[in-house]
Design a protein around this motif. Structure first.
Motif, PDB file in Angstrom:
ATOM      1  N   THR A 221      10.357   3.876   0.528  1.00 50.90           N
ATOM      2  CA  THR A 221       9.382   2.826   0.818  1.00 50.90           C
ATOM      3  C   THR A 221       9.674   1.573   0.006  1.00 50.90           C
ATOM      4  O   THR A 221       9.598   0.441   0.530  1.00 50.90           O
ATOM      5  CB  THR A 221       7.966   3.332   0.514  1.00 50.90           C
ATOM      6  OG1 THR A 221       7.702   4.490   1.295  1.00 50.90           O
ATOM      7  CG2 THR A 221       6.929   2.271   0.826  1.00 50.90           C
ATOM      8  N   ASP A 224      12.659  -0.299   1.518  1.00 51.30           N
ATOM      9  CA  ASP A 224      12.275  -1.036   2.730  1.00 51.30           C
ATOM     10  C   ASP A 224      11.409  -2.238   2.380  1.00 51.30           C
ATOM     11  O   ASP A 224      11.538  -3.315   2.992  1.00 51.30           O
ATOM     12  CB  ASP A 224      11.515  -0.110   3.678  1.00 51.30           C
ATOM     13  CG  ASP A 224      12.380   1.011   4.200  1.00 51.30           C
ATOM     14  OD1 ASP A 224      13.625   0.864   4.147  1.00 51.30           O
ATOM     15  OD2 ASP A 224      11.832   2.036   4.637  1.00 51.30           O
ATOM     16  N   TRP A 225      10.546  -2.067   1.416  1.00 49.14           N
ATOM     17  CA  TRP A 225       9.664  -3.159   0.989  1.00 49.14           C
ATOM     18  C   TRP A 225      10.493  -4.299   0.397  1.00 49.14           C
ATOM     19  O   TRP A 225      10.222  -5.477   0.656  1.00 49.14           O
ATOM     20  CB  TRP A 225       8.667  -2.620  -0.026  1.00 49.14           C
ATOM     21  CG  TRP A 225       7.516  -3.536  -0.333  1.00 49.14           C
ATOM     22  CD1 TRP A 225       7.215  -4.717   0.265  1.00 49.14           C
ATOM     23  CD2 TRP A 225       6.516  -3.317  -1.337  1.00 49.14           C
ATOM     24  NE1 TRP A 225       6.091  -5.259  -0.285  1.00 49.14           N
ATOM     25  CE2 TRP A 225       5.629  -4.419  -1.260  1.00 49.14           C
ATOM     26  CE3 TRP A 225       6.265  -2.305  -2.253  1.00 49.14           C
ATOM     27  CZ2 TRP A 225       4.528  -4.541  -2.105  1.00 49.14           C
ATOM     28  CZ3 TRP A 225       5.162  -2.412  -3.078  1.00 49.14           C
ATOM     29  CH2 TRP A 225       4.301  -3.528  -3.003  1.00 49.14           C
ATOM     30  N   PHE A 289       3.753  -1.189   3.055  1.00 50.77           N
ATOM     31  CA  PHE A 289       4.643  -0.661   2.022  1.00 50.77           C
ATOM     32  C   PHE A 289       3.874  -0.407   0.715  1.00 50.77           C
ATOM     33  O   PHE A 289       4.039   0.642   0.082  1.00 50.77           O
ATOM     34  CB  PHE A 289       5.790  -1.651   1.765  1.00 50.77           C
ATOM     35  CG  PHE A 289       6.562  -2.010   2.994  1.00 50.77           C
ATOM     36  CD1 PHE A 289       7.499  -1.144   3.529  1.00 50.77           C
ATOM     37  CD2 PHE A 289       6.364  -3.237   3.626  1.00 50.77           C
ATOM     38  CE1 PHE A 289       8.221  -1.484   4.654  1.00 50.77           C
ATOM     39  CE2 PHE A 289       7.076  -3.580   4.749  1.00 50.77           C
ATOM     40  CZ  PHE A 289       7.998  -2.696   5.272  1.00 50.77           C
TER      41      PHE A 289
END
Length: 524
Positions: A221, A224-225, A289
């Motif tokens: 996460t 991706d954030w 996120f």
């Protein structure tokens, strides 16, 4: 105290030389199996690799798992924070020693252990001992030193768990990794603390085993954030090339669009197109996120601290925070008991045996706060029960309140208010009243009757017929002078009057003694 040159004897009765006690056993090796530099299995971790690491540990090869547990604690701020909180909550607790009995020798043993604890060696090692919370176990090597005839640990040296493994036979016995093969640990040199977050094998009971899954998903996460934040608001670059463009020309175009900013770039043929659909709930997706990462952190907080309020602000206010704090105190108490047990089993026996020889019973070390009623509740309860007859030694009350006993001559505050002295009873107005004060449990009439009877017997002839009158005079006279004056008015012979006066004096003397006794009794 051990004599110079005398061999040491451990708690099991084994005779040891000074070298066997003081030499280092589990130091790092530049070439060998105890490398001070650890691997990093968390790099590029995937669910498949994580499952394989856990499977290896459960089957008796815990190296990569122990490296992973250390790696996670170094990389994740939240996991490192809650683990440090749990370790420090115990490592700063008070430590007390209780003698095995009231025997002189047992008290001497307890004083020796307490003096060593006061040096801070044990307290300084508790943080490293509690590293077992994450990995399931921890190993400390005792640095025994001899000084002035005493042999005691100067330090407990933390040894990384990856330098140890478990016996394949039982899966529990900790072995030291050596180039020549795994070796058993010398009991007097090593302290192995085990912490079980769940029942089962030690290697599978550490919190890091479950926390590693939350950390991995959180890492996905966070990655991706980071990509989203880097490219949020930046334009998407699209380069178009003709049909006859060569590969070199395509490479040039790609470098151009990719080096402008970020990763959101692409190249396509000139006669092709790409359509981008706008996300309908874009404002809601931007915090997705963060909410997912926070959720993972809360799961880690529950696993390590048993609650979330002390690390994250949640609804509920003071009441919820108080309940969650009680949960944390329960965990703290459990950790302290486990640390005390390890100390009493693996440290105290050898500490005492090296000094006094093996013993049937050893002092008990207790780590943690005493279970005490809050001061307000204690004082209110004792005040109410004390009025109904409850008593307690003042020294016990001082200890419960944490107040030291005052020393002689020391200035103090508080204490009881002085009790006013009892006032003396009013003076009696008659001889009969004096007798009633002295002989409250007897009938006054009976006493006067007896005294009058004595007068009658002594002056039987001259006093005949006058006893009733004399009795009335004695009962109503206010003092001796009044009685004498009234007796003089009677028609008595001189000899009879003398006898009557003598008896009156005797009666007055007895009444005076009774009044004196009553006065002294009232002053007590």
């Amino acid at each position: 105290m051990r004599a110079v040159g005398q061999r040491l004897v451990d708690a099991s009765g084994n005779k040891l030389t000074d070298a066997e006690v003081t030499e280092e056993r589990a130091g790092p090796t530049t070439v060998g199996v105890r490398d001070p530099i650890s691997g990093h299995p968390a790099d590029g971790l995937t669910p498949a690799r994580l499952a394989a690491i856990h499977r290896e540990a459960a089957m008796g090869e815990p190296l990569r798992y122990l490296e992973l547990a250390e790696d996670i604690e170094e990389r994740d701020l939240h996991y490192a924070g809650v683990m440090a909180t749990r370790k420090r909550s115990v490592s700063q607790l008070p430590i007390t020693v209780t003698a095995a009995s009231d025997a002189t020798e047992h008290k001497k043993h307890a004083e020796y252990v307490q003096s060593w604890i006061n040096d801070g060696v044990l307290q300084a090692s508790l943080f490293d001992m509690l590293d077992a919370i994450g990995k399931g176990f921890s190993v400390l090597e005792a640095d025994w030193q001899s000084h002035m005839g005493h042999t005691c640990p100067r330090e407990f040296i933390y040894r990384p768990q990856r330098w140890f493994t478990f016996d394949r036979t039982d899966g529990e016995t900790v072995l030291l990794r050596e180039a020549t093969g795994d070796q058993p640990l010398a009991p007097h040199k090593f302290v192995v603390h085990r912490h079980k977050s769940k029942s089962g094998l030690t290697i599978r009971s550490g919190i890091a085993r479950v926390a590693s899954w939350a950390w991995m998903y959180k890492a996905f996460t966070a990655k991706d954030w980071a990509i989203f934040v880097q490219n949020y608001g930046a334009p998407i670059r699209i380069g178009r090339y003709g049909r006859n463009a060569s590969n070199d020309e395509k490479d040039i175009l790609w470098r151009a669009v990719s080096q402008i900013a970020g990763d959101c770039a692409a190249i396509i043929p000139q006669d092709m197109s790409i359509e981008f659909q706008e996300v309908a709930a874009k404002s809601a997706s931007t915090d997705l996120f963060e909410r997912r990462a926070d959720w993972m952190d809360r799961q880690i907080s529950k696993a390590v601290l048993g609650q979330t309020t002390t690390t994250d602000a949640v609804s509920g206010g003071h009441a919820v925070s108080r309940e969650h704090r009680l949960v944390q105190e329960d965990i703290e108490r459990s950790d302290a008991i486990a640390s005390s047990t390890t100390t009493n089993r693996q440290i105290v026996p050898n500490l005492v045996a090296f000094e006094f020889g093996p013993q049937d019973h050893y002092p008990t070390v207790s780590i943690g706060r005493p279970d005490e009623v809050p001061l307000k509740e204690f004082s209110e309860a004792f005040d109410k029960l004390g009025k109904h007859g409850l008593t307690a030694p003042i020294t016990w009350v001082w200890s419960r309140l944490g107040i030291p006993a005052p020393k002689a001559g020391e200035e103090v505050i508080g204490g009881r208010q002085p009790v006013p002295a009892k006032t003396s009873e009013p003076q009696t107005n008659s001889v009969s009243d004096l007798l009633r004060t002295r002989h409250a449990r007897e009938q006054t009439d009976t006493i006067v009757e007896q005294l009058t009877q004595r007068i009658e017997n002594d002056a039987a002839g001259a006093m005949a017929g006058l006893t009733d009158e004399i009795r009335a005079i004695l009962e109503n006279a206010t003092d001796l002078a009044d009685a004498a004056e009234k007796l003089a008015q009677l028609d008595l012979k001189p000899e009879a009057l003398a006898v009557a006066m003598a008896r009156g004096m005797a009666l007055s003397h007895l009444a005076g003694q009774a009044a004196l006794v009553d006065e002294l009794t009232g002053r007590k």
